[in-house]
Scaffold this active site. Structure first.
Site, PDB file in Angstrom:
ATOM      1  CB  CYS A 116      -0.941   0.005   1.191  1.00  0.00           C
ATOM      2  SG  CYS A 116      -2.011  -1.434   1.194  1.00  0.00           S
ATOM      3  CG  HIS A 256      -3.200   3.149   1.881  1.00  0.00           C
ATOM      4  ND1 HIS A 256      -3.756   2.820   0.662  1.00  0.00           N
ATOM      5  CD2 HIS A 256      -3.314   2.056   2.680  1.00  0.00           C
ATOM      6  CE1 HIS A 256      -4.178   1.565   0.724  1.00  0.00           C
ATOM      7  NE2 HIS A 256      -3.922   1.086   1.934  1.00  0.00           N
ATOM      8  CG  ASN A 286      -6.679  -1.133   1.000  1.00  0.00           C
ATOM      9  OD1 ASN A 286      -5.972  -0.696   0.089  1.00  0.00           O
ATOM     10  ND2 ASN A 286      -6.171  -1.658   2.095  1.00  0.00           N
TER      11      ASN A 286
HETATM   12  O1  UT7 Z   1      -3.925  -1.446   3.543  1.00  0.00           O
HETATM   13  C1  UT7 Z   1      -2.861  -1.577   4.437  1.00  0.00           C
HETATM   14  C2  UT7 Z   1      -3.065  -2.372   5.578  1.00  0.00           C
HETATM   15  N1  UT7 Z   1      -4.404  -2.781   5.887  1.00  0.00           N
HETATM   16  C3  UT7 Z   1      -4.872  -2.485   7.072  1.00  0.00           C
HETATM   17  O2  UT7 Z   1      -4.225  -1.730   7.774  1.00  0.00           O
HETATM   18  C4  UT7 Z   1      -6.152  -3.124   7.515  1.00  0.00           C
HETATM   19  C5  UT7 Z   1      -6.232  -2.977   8.981  1.00  0.00           C
HETATM   20  N2  UT7 Z   1      -7.282  -3.758   9.634  1.00  0.00           N
HETATM   21  C6  UT7 Z   1      -8.587  -3.482   9.512  1.00  0.00           C
HETATM   22  O3  UT7 Z   1      -8.996  -2.639   8.746  1.00  0.00           O
HETATM   23  C7  UT7 Z   1      -9.533  -4.233  10.437  1.00  0.00           C
HETATM   24  O4  UT7 Z   1      -8.781  -4.974  11.367  1.00  0.00           O
HETATM   25  C8  UT7 Z   1     -10.519  -5.166   9.704  1.00  0.00           C
HETATM   26  C9  UT7 Z   1     -11.551  -4.345   8.957  1.00  0.00           C
HETATM   27  C10 UT7 Z   1      -9.782  -6.081   8.771  1.00  0.00           C
HETATM   28  C11 UT7 Z   1     -11.291  -5.993  10.722  1.00  0.00           C
HETATM   29  O5  UT7 Z   1     -11.956  -5.137  11.658  1.00  0.00           O
HETATM   30  P1  UT7 Z   1     -11.832  -5.400  13.233  1.00  0.00           P
HETATM   31  O6  UT7 Z   1     -12.620  -4.354  13.891  1.00  0.00           O
HETATM   32  O7  UT7 Z   1     -10.366  -5.481  13.561  1.00  0.00           O
HETATM   33  O8  UT7 Z   1     -12.565  -6.750  13.410  1.00  0.00           O
HETATM   34  P2  UT7 Z   1     -12.006  -8.143  13.949  1.00  0.00           P
HETATM   35  O9  UT7 Z   1     -11.151  -8.813  12.945  1.00  0.00           O
HETATM   36  O10 UT7 Z   1     -11.467  -7.957  15.341  1.00  0.00           O
HETATM   37  O11 UT7 Z   1     -13.346  -8.948  14.112  1.00  0.00           O
HETATM   38  C12 UT7 Z   1     -14.352  -8.593  15.082  1.00  0.00           C
HETATM   39  C13 UT7 Z   1     -15.528  -9.533  14.918  1.00  0.00           C
HETATM   40  C14 UT7 Z   1     -15.122 -10.995  14.887  1.00  0.00           C
HETATM   41  O12 UT7 Z   1     -16.139 -11.758  15.518  1.00  0.00           O
HETATM   42  P3  UT7 Z   1     -15.951 -12.244  17.053  1.00  0.00           P
HETATM   43  O13 UT7 Z   1     -14.722 -13.103  17.056  1.00  0.00           O
HETATM   44  O14 UT7 Z   1     -15.799 -11.002  17.860  1.00  0.00           O
HETATM   45  O15 UT7 Z   1     -17.220 -12.993  17.318  1.00  0.00           O
HETATM   46  C15 UT7 Z   1     -15.119 -11.345  13.428  1.00  0.00           C
HETATM   47  O16 UT7 Z   1     -15.384 -12.714  13.177  1.00  0.00           O
HETATM   48  O17 UT7 Z   1     -16.166  -9.276  13.669  1.00  0.00           O
HETATM   49  C16 UT7 Z   1     -16.255 -10.495  12.917  1.00  0.00           C
HETATM   50  N3  UT7 Z   1     -16.140 -10.180  11.510  1.00  0.00           N
HETATM   51  C17 UT7 Z   1     -17.200  -9.869  10.734  1.00  0.00           C
HETATM   52  N4  UT7 Z   1     -18.519  -9.812  11.007  1.00  0.00           N
HETATM   53  C18 UT7 Z   1     -19.333  -9.460   9.991  1.00  0.00           C
HETATM   54  C19 UT7 Z   1     -15.018 -10.090  10.752  1.00  0.00           C
HETATM   55  N5  UT7 Z   1     -15.334  -9.732   9.479  1.00  0.00           N
HETATM   56  C20 UT7 Z   1     -16.680  -9.602   9.454  1.00  0.00           C
HETATM   57  C21 UT7 Z   1     -17.589  -9.252   8.443  1.00  0.00           C
HETATM   58  N6  UT7 Z   1     -18.898  -9.195   8.755  1.00  0.00           N
HETATM   59  N7  UT7 Z   1     -17.199  -8.961   7.184  1.00  0.00           N
END
Ligand code: UT7
Length: 329
Positions: A116, A256, A286
């Site tokens: 990125c 970004h 993204n």
């Molecule tokens: O581009 C350069 C680098 N990229 C980044 O820097 C990306 C950085 N990371 C992010 O943007 C975020 O971490 C994500 C968008 C990828 C994920 O968001 P998050 O708030 O960190 O969610 P998480 O992975 O901690 O998941 C929280 C919950 C989980 O459920 P439990 O375990 O709490 O029951 C996931 O299973 O949300 C669940 N979950 C979803 N639920 C509905 C994960 N993806 C989804 C989804 N829909 N699409």
């Protein structure tokens, strides 16, 4: 230190594929909701290429627009630097395909892979070549077909990514959009936070790599998220200091587009109003190396800046890699 010639962005262009993949479309493919995606990422929809369209096709369109904007012919380009993590193939480089497609018959061409942060890396290379006098005209492109390396069965990653391309022409300074400083950084000890591990010599393609989905992008979202915020804040403070400014003197930050929450958290830490960061992630998701040049083109076309405004490009991504470019508009 002798700085050589001043360097300007003399043309900008971008291209987005027409096909739209909305959050509602994703809810029909996966266990997710529009509300979750919007709240956690700021993304409402992203653009996706049709089958058979590659990163060099998107780059060709963006490049022709940037050349037209700079009012130059493709034969005047000395060098093409294409930033991408979705090259058409591993060999030859995507930059070579672009060279042929735009008819840049006098240009050298190579790809750069810095995820990125790829576009700010490529822009920094271009600035060096032009400032030193070695080149007069460098075409810098960020182009991605991330849909081709996205696992649409993995709801935590597939919601994020989209396709698109942006390009800029870099030439000797003309008093406008001057690239004043650039800064690059990396930390390979955190390489595992964002990977596409299979298909190269380290893990050649096999039945096992296909079954483990290792030809798709995989990320450790939470860790990346925290690192990205702190890193962005540090970079903005550093860039302001290097240019003898306070952070609040920056007129516009073009970050970004990784996640709206990353951008807003960084702005909050810096006590800057949200509107000082340009955001279009809702429309495109993204797009990795393409996100900043697409945003530059929109900022230009929407005439959001005045001559002399201070603009900071800030990127962070897999590698880890990061970087900034400070531009006097
Ligand atoms: O581009 C350069 C680098 N990229 C980044 O820097 C990306 C950085 N990371 C992010 O943007 C975020 O971490 C994500 C968008 C990828 C994920 O968001 P998050 O708030 O960190 O969610 P998480 O992975 O901690 O998941 C929280 C919950 C989980 O459920 P439990 O375990 O709490 O029951 C996931 O299973 O949300 C669940 N979950 C979803 N639920 C509905 C994960 N993806 C989804 C989804 N829909 N699409």
């Amino acid at each position: 230190m002798e700085k050589g010639y001043t360097v300007s962005i003399t043309g900008v262009g971008s291209f987005l594929p027409r096909k739209v993949l909305t959050n509602d479309d994703l809810t029909r493919m996966l266990d997710t909701t529009d509300e979750w995606i919007t709240k956690r990422t700021g993304i409402k929809e992203r653009r996706i290429v049709e089958n058979g369209v590659t990163a060099s096709d998107l780059a060709m369109e963006a490049s022709l627009r940037a050349l037209d904007d700079a009012n130059i012919l493709s034969s005047e380009v000395d060098l093409i630097v294409a930033a991408t993590i979705t090259p058409d193939c591993l060999v030859p480089s995507t930059a070579c395909f672009i060279q042929e497609k735009i008819g840049a018959k006098n240009a050298g061409a190579f790809d750069i892979l810095a995820a990125c942060a790829g576009f700010v890396y490529a822009l920094s290379i271009a600035k060096g070549f032009v400032a030193s006098g070695a080149m007069k005209t460098v075409l810098v492109i960020g182009t991605e077909c991330l849909s081709k390396i996205t696992d649409y069965t993995d709801r935590s990653t597939c919601i994020l990514f989209g396709d698109g391309a942006g390009a800029v022409v870099v030439q000797r300074g003309n008093g406008k959009r001057e690239i004043v400083t650039t800064y690059l950084g990396s930390d390979g000890s955190k390489a595992d936070l964002l990977t596409l591990s299979a298909g190269g010599p380290r893990l050649p393609a096999s039945q096992a790599t296909i079954e483990s989905h290792s030809h798709y992008i995989q990320l450790k979202g939470k860790e990346l998220f925290k690192t990205a915020i702190n890193n962005m804040v540090d970079m903005i403070v550093k860039a302001a200091a290097e240019n003898n400014m306070q952070v609040e003197d920056i007129d516009l930050i073009i970050p970004h587009q990784s996640n709206i929450r990353i951008i807003e958290a960084a702005m909050e830490k810096l006590k800057l109003p949200k509107k000082k960061a340009y955001v279009n992630i809702g429309r495109y998701g993204n797009t990795s190396a393409a996100s900043i040049p697409i945003a530059i083109d929109e900022v230009d076309k929407e005439e959001l800046l005045n001559p002399g405004d201070s603009v900071l490009l800030v990127a962070f991504g897999g590698g880890l890699t990061w970087g900034t470019s400070f531009i006097k508009w």
